[in-house]
Structure formats: C-alpha cells, structure tokens
Design a protein around this motif. Structure first.
Motif, PDB file in Angstrom:
ATOM      1  N   THR A  82      12.142   3.411  -0.572  1.00 46.57           N
ATOM      2  CA  THR A  82      12.879   4.556  -1.105  1.00 46.57           C
ATOM      3  C   THR A  82      13.163   4.369  -2.591  1.00 46.57           C
ATOM      4  OG1 THR A  82      13.909   4.888   1.056  1.00 46.57           O
ATOM      5  CG2 THR A  82      14.950   5.957  -0.826  1.00 46.57           C
ATOM      6  N   ALA A  83      13.495   3.141  -2.986  1.00 49.69           N
ATOM      7  CA  ALA A  83      13.750   2.865  -4.398  1.00 49.69           C
ATOM      8  C   ALA A  83      12.493   3.085  -5.234  1.00 49.69           C
ATOM      9  CB  ALA A  83      14.265   1.439  -4.557  1.00 49.69           C
ATOM     10  N   THR A  84      11.349   2.750  -4.697  1.00 49.30           N
ATOM     11  CA  THR A  84      10.100   2.980  -5.423  1.00 49.30           C
ATOM     12  C   THR A  84       9.859   4.463  -5.644  1.00 49.30           C
ATOM     13  OG1 THR A  84       9.148   0.969  -4.464  1.00 49.30           O
ATOM     14  CG2 THR A  84       7.610   2.585  -5.367  1.00 49.30           C
ATOM     15  N   ALA A  85      10.081   5.277  -4.606  1.00 54.07           N
ATOM     16  CA  ALA A  85       9.913   6.724  -4.741  1.00 54.07           C
ATOM     17  C   ALA A  85      10.937   7.314  -5.705  1.00 54.07           C
ATOM     18  CB  ALA A  85      10.028   7.388  -3.371  1.00 54.07           C
TER      19      ALA A  85
ATOM     20  N   ARG B 137       5.557  12.124  -0.812  1.00 55.10           N
ATOM     21  CA  ARG B 137       4.983  11.561   0.411  1.00 55.10           C
ATOM     22  C   ARG B 137       5.872  10.479   1.013  1.00 55.10           C
ATOM     23  NH1 ARG B 137      -1.308  10.244  -0.298  1.00 55.10           N
ATOM     24  NH2 ARG B 137      -1.085  10.255   1.971  1.00 55.10           N
ATOM     25  N   LEU B 138       7.106  10.393   0.541  1.00 59.09           N
ATOM     26  CA  LEU B 138       8.019   9.363   1.052  1.00 59.09           C
ATOM     27  C   LEU B 138       8.253   9.488   2.556  1.00 59.09           C
ATOM     28  CD1 LEU B 138       9.934   7.002   0.654  1.00 59.09           C
ATOM     29  CD2 LEU B 138      11.716   8.647   0.004  1.00 59.09           C
ATOM     30  N   PRO B 139       8.566  10.680   3.105  1.00 61.79           N
ATOM     31  CA  PRO B 139       8.778  10.741   4.563  1.00 61.79           C
ATOM     32  C   PRO B 139       7.562  10.275   5.362  1.00 61.79           C
ATOM     33  CG  PRO B 139       9.606  12.719   3.502  1.00 61.79           C
ATOM     34  CD  PRO B 139       8.846  11.970   2.454  1.00 61.79           C
ATOM     35  N   GLU B 140       6.384  10.672   4.919  1.00 64.37           N
ATOM     36  CA  GLU B 140       5.157  10.251   5.608  1.00 64.37           C
ATOM     37  C   GLU B 140       4.984   8.742   5.545  1.00 64.37           C
ATOM     38  OE1 GLU B 140       0.530  10.116   4.265  1.00 64.37           O
ATOM     39  OE2 GLU B 140       1.601  11.996   3.894  1.00 64.37           O
ATOM     40  N   ALA B 141       5.202   8.161   4.355  1.00 66.81           N
ATOM     41  CA  ALA B 141       5.067   6.714   4.198  1.00 66.81           C
ATOM     42  C   ALA B 141       6.140   5.974   4.993  1.00 66.81           C
ATOM     43  CB  ALA B 141       5.149   6.347   2.716  1.00 66.81           C
ATOM     44  N   MET B 142       7.359   6.529   5.038  1.00 63.30           N
ATOM     45  CA  MET B 142       8.439   5.885   5.782  1.00 63.30           C
ATOM     46  C   MET B 142       8.123   5.848   7.284  1.00 63.30           C
ATOM     47  SD  MET B 142      11.306   4.352   5.147  1.00 63.30           S
ATOM     48  CE  MET B 142      11.833   5.033   3.561  1.00 63.30           C
ATOM     49  N   ALA B 143       7.574   6.942   7.790  1.00 69.62           N
ATOM     50  CA  ALA B 143       7.205   6.982   9.210  1.00 69.62           C
ATOM     51  C   ALA B 143       6.147   5.934   9.524  1.00 69.62           C
ATOM     52  CB  ALA B 143       6.701   8.376   9.573  1.00 69.62           C
ATOM     53  N   GLU B 144       5.206   5.744   8.608  1.00 66.23           N
ATOM     54  CA  GLU B 144       4.164   4.730   8.832  1.00 66.23           C
ATOM     55  C   GLU B 144       4.733   3.326   8.718  1.00 66.23           C
ATOM     56  OE1 GLU B 144      -0.226   3.542   6.987  1.00 66.23           O
ATOM     57  OE2 GLU B 144       0.661   5.513   6.588  1.00 66.23           O
ATOM     58  N   LEU B 145       5.647   3.131   7.786  1.00 70.37           N
ATOM     59  CA  LEU B 145       6.233   1.808   7.593  1.00 70.37           C
ATOM     60  C   LEU B 145       7.023   1.368   8.821  1.00 70.37           C
ATOM     61  CD1 LEU B 145       6.964  -0.589   5.685  1.00 70.37           C
ATOM     62  CD2 LEU B 145       8.972   0.747   5.013  1.00 70.37           C
TER      63      LEU B 145
ATOM     64  N   VAL C  76       0.831  -1.203   0.000  1.00 71.17           N
ATOM     65  CA  VAL C  76       0.000   0.000   0.000  1.00 71.17           C
ATOM     66  C   VAL C  76       0.871   1.260   0.000  1.00 71.17           C
ATOM     67  CG1 VAL C  76      -1.684   1.330   1.331  1.00 71.17           C
ATOM     68  CG2 VAL C  76      -1.960  -1.145   1.078  1.00 71.17           C
ATOM     69  N   LEU C  77       1.921   1.270   0.815  1.00 76.79           N
ATOM     70  CA  LEU C  77       2.789   2.435   0.890  1.00 76.79           C
ATOM     71  C   LEU C  77       3.596   2.608  -0.393  1.00 76.79           C
ATOM     72  CD1 LEU C  77       4.055   2.102   4.573  1.00 76.79           C
ATOM     73  CD2 LEU C  77       2.268   3.600   3.674  1.00 76.79           C
ATOM     74  N   ALA C  78       4.006   1.506  -1.011  1.00 76.83           N
ATOM     75  CA  ALA C  78       4.720   1.605  -2.282  1.00 76.83           C
ATOM     76  C   ALA C  78       3.830   2.218  -3.357  1.00 76.83           C
ATOM     77  CB  ALA C  78       5.208   0.222  -2.707  1.00 76.83           C
ATOM     78  N   GLN C  79       2.580   1.845  -3.361  1.00 76.99           N
ATOM     79  CA  GLN C  79       1.646   2.446  -4.317  1.00 76.99           C
ATOM     80  C   GLN C  79       1.474   3.933  -4.047  1.00 76.99           C
ATOM     81  OE1 GLN C  79      -2.239   0.689  -4.216  1.00 76.99           O
ATOM     82  NE2 GLN C  79      -2.913   1.671  -6.116  1.00 76.99           N
ATOM     83  N   ARG C  80       1.482   4.307  -2.777  1.00 79.48           N
ATOM     84  CA  ARG C  80       1.301   5.713  -2.415  1.00 79.48           C
ATOM     85  C   ARG C  80       2.473   6.571  -2.891  1.00 79.48           C
ATOM     86  NH1 ARG C  80       0.608   6.835   3.838  1.00 79.48           N
ATOM     87  NH2 ARG C  80      -1.077   5.325   3.471  1.00 79.48           N
ATOM     88  N   VAL C  81       3.690   6.123  -2.605  1.00 72.37           N
ATOM     89  CA  VAL C  81       4.851   6.933  -3.003  1.00 72.37           C
ATOM     90  C   VAL C  81       5.095   6.842  -4.511  1.00 72.37           C
ATOM     91  CG1 VAL C  81       5.913   6.710  -0.740  1.00 72.37           C
ATOM     92  CG2 VAL C  81       6.499   5.068  -2.527  1.00 72.37           C
TER      93      VAL C  81
ATOM     94  N   TYR D  90      12.339   9.922 -10.916  1.00 71.02           N
ATOM     95  CA  TYR D  90      13.306  10.176 -11.964  1.00 71.02           C
ATOM     96  C   TYR D  90      13.037   9.364 -13.243  1.00 71.02           C
ATOM     97  CZ  TYR D  90      15.864  12.416  -8.207  1.00 71.02           C
ATOM     98  OH  TYR D  90      16.222  13.225  -7.174  1.00 71.02           O
ATOM     99  N   SER D  91      12.039   8.502 -13.198  1.00 74.70           N
ATOM    100  CA  SER D  91      11.767   7.750 -14.425  1.00 74.70           C
ATOM    101  C   SER D  91      11.099   8.655 -15.444  1.00 74.70           C
ATOM    102  CB  SER D  91      10.872   6.547 -14.120  1.00 74.70           C
ATOM    103  OG  SER D  91       9.634   6.988 -13.590  1.00 74.70           O
TER     104      SER D  91
END
Length: 272
Positions: free
Chosen positions: A260-263, A196-204, A185-190, A268-269
């Motif tokens: 982080t790799a997903t974000a 939203r990476l910092p927010e997702a990282m805190a939740e993870l 779910v978090l990978a889909q979000r970022v 950059y893609s």
C-alpha cells in the motif's frame, strides 16, 4: 557350485522328453502298420486311410491357424496403490513450539501419509494476542497429498506431531510462488499503476476480492480473529480484505502495508 544342479536337472528333463517322443513315434508307427494290415485287404480300406489322412491334415491346419490368433488379455485387477492417481494440493497452517527436531517430526507425519512437501514458510508469531501459550512459531506448508486422504486423519497426525490449531484449505499452483519474489513483482506493478492496488492486494494475500471502504464504514464484527484486515490507503479510502478460512499473519499484514505504501508513494509523489 549352486549352478551345477540346475544344469544336471535340465539335461535330465531333455533326455526324458526325447525318450517320451521316441516312444510316441514307435507307438504311432505300430498303430499305422496295424491299421494298414487290418484294412488293406478290404475293398474300402484304401479309401478309409485316405480319408483319415485328409482329416488329420485339415485338423492340423485349423489348429495352426487358431494358434496364431492373439489371445485376449485377462482383465486387469484393481490396484490398491494410488501412485498413478493425480495428487491434491493443500495449504496447511499450524502453530508450533520451536524446538530441535520439531520440523523432522512434522515431515515424518507427512511422509507416513504419502504426502510431499512442496513449500514451507516459517514465521515467528511474536504476539501473545494470537499465540497460545507455549507456541512461538507459525508454520505454513503447501503439500501434495493422495486424493483419498481424509483431512481429519491428516489434521490428527499433525496434531500428534506437535501442531496446534491446524488449518487445512485447498491450495493452487500459484501458492508455490516465492512470497519475496511475488511481493517485488506486485510492488513494481502498483508503482507503475497505483489503480491496480486492489488487484495486486488480492493476489498478494490470495483472496478472491478486495473491497474499497471509507473511514468509519462498519466491518463485520462477528468475524473470527485476524480474518478481516482494513488497510488505509489515503484519508478518504481504505481497503477491506476478508479471508474467513485462513487468518492473516503479522507477516502478511506487513507485506500488505508495504504494498500500500508503494502505491501511495507512486500516486502522490511529484517528479523533480
């Protein structure tokens, strides 16, 4: 055979009660006749008998009315059992030796203290840098426990059951979410919004805050081992994550790197 004596005893009690009531009736009739004989020939005798009859009627009415009033219930005694009390959630992590029957021993320790296991994750440690000699797995539990349970008692019971370096911290309902589902779910979000990476990282990683840092910025060198993690996002920025109460595991570090790799890929893609 066992029911026959009970029936006979009941019949004996009913006959005895009828005999007593009949005797009381004869006694009442005899007293009434004696009273009528003594007072009937005197001038105030009829008036006294009428007064006694009225008094008996009033007394019977008052007794009947009082009998209909609801009785106050006796005050409840304090109950020693905490079955109706709300349970408390705890997150427990400890290092263990992977041996047959080890998990059953730990579960027995929880059960004897009235605790219920809600979630369990087992991860091989695989690194001698964070693993004491003889311990080769990291168990993490989310349990519900009686509110009066002393944490020192819980930690002692788990140590006797084979746990090492037992850490107990408060848990939340969201800690019961399956880590695999949460990571997807978090990978889909970022992926949809890399900011939203910092927010997702805190939740993870279940931390209150994730901070941005630049390469070369100092990090708290006095922190305990594995309680601080720095993840490079791009050449100019990195994420600083702290969790002093509960060290990060290699599995959590791998999940954080994958998120982080997903974000980074989403940022950059370039579309074809």
């Amino acid at each position: 055979m066992s029911d026959a004596p009970k029936v006979m005893n009941g019949n004996q009690r009913s006959w005895r009660r009828e005999i007593v009531e009949l005797a009381a009736l004869f006694l009442a009739v005899g007293l009434a006749h004696l009273l009528a004989t003594l007072l009937g020939h005197q001038e105030p005798g009829p008036v006294l008998m009428v007064g006694l009859g009225a008094a008996l009627i009033v007394g019977a009415a008052i007794h009947k009315r009082l009998g209909r009033r609801p009785r106050r219930a006796a005050p409840a005694l304090p109950v020693e059992d905490d079955a109706g009390s709300p349970m408390v959630l705890w997150r427990i992590r400890m290092r263990v030796m992977e041996r047959p029957g080890r998990l059953a021993t730990v579960a027995g320790a929880f059960g004897r203290l009235g605790c219920n296991i809600l979630a369990l994750h087992i991860a091989p440690t695989g690194s001698s840098a964070i693993t004491p000699a003889g311990c080769d797995a990291l168990d993490e539990f989310v349990i519900e426990a009686p509110p009066g349970l002393v944490l020192d008692v819980l930690a002692g019971a788990l140590t006797e059951a084979g746990g090492h370096d037992v850490v107990i911290v408060p848990a939340q309902v969201k800690d019961l979410t399956d880590p695999g589902v949460q990571a997807l779910v978090l990978a889909q979000r970022v992926g949809a919004d890399p900011d939203r990476l910092p927010e997702a990282m805190a939740e993870l990683l279940r931390v209150p805050r994730v901070e941005w840092r630049r390469p070369g910025d100092t990090v708290d060198e006095g922190a305990k081992l594995n309680t601080t993690m720095v993840i490079s996002v791009n050449p100019d920025r990195a994420l600083l994550i702290r969790r002093p109460e509960l060290p990060f595991t290699p599995t959590e570090a791998a999940r954080a790197a994958a998120l982080t790799a997903t974000a980074r890929q989403a940022r950059y893609s370039t579309p074809d």
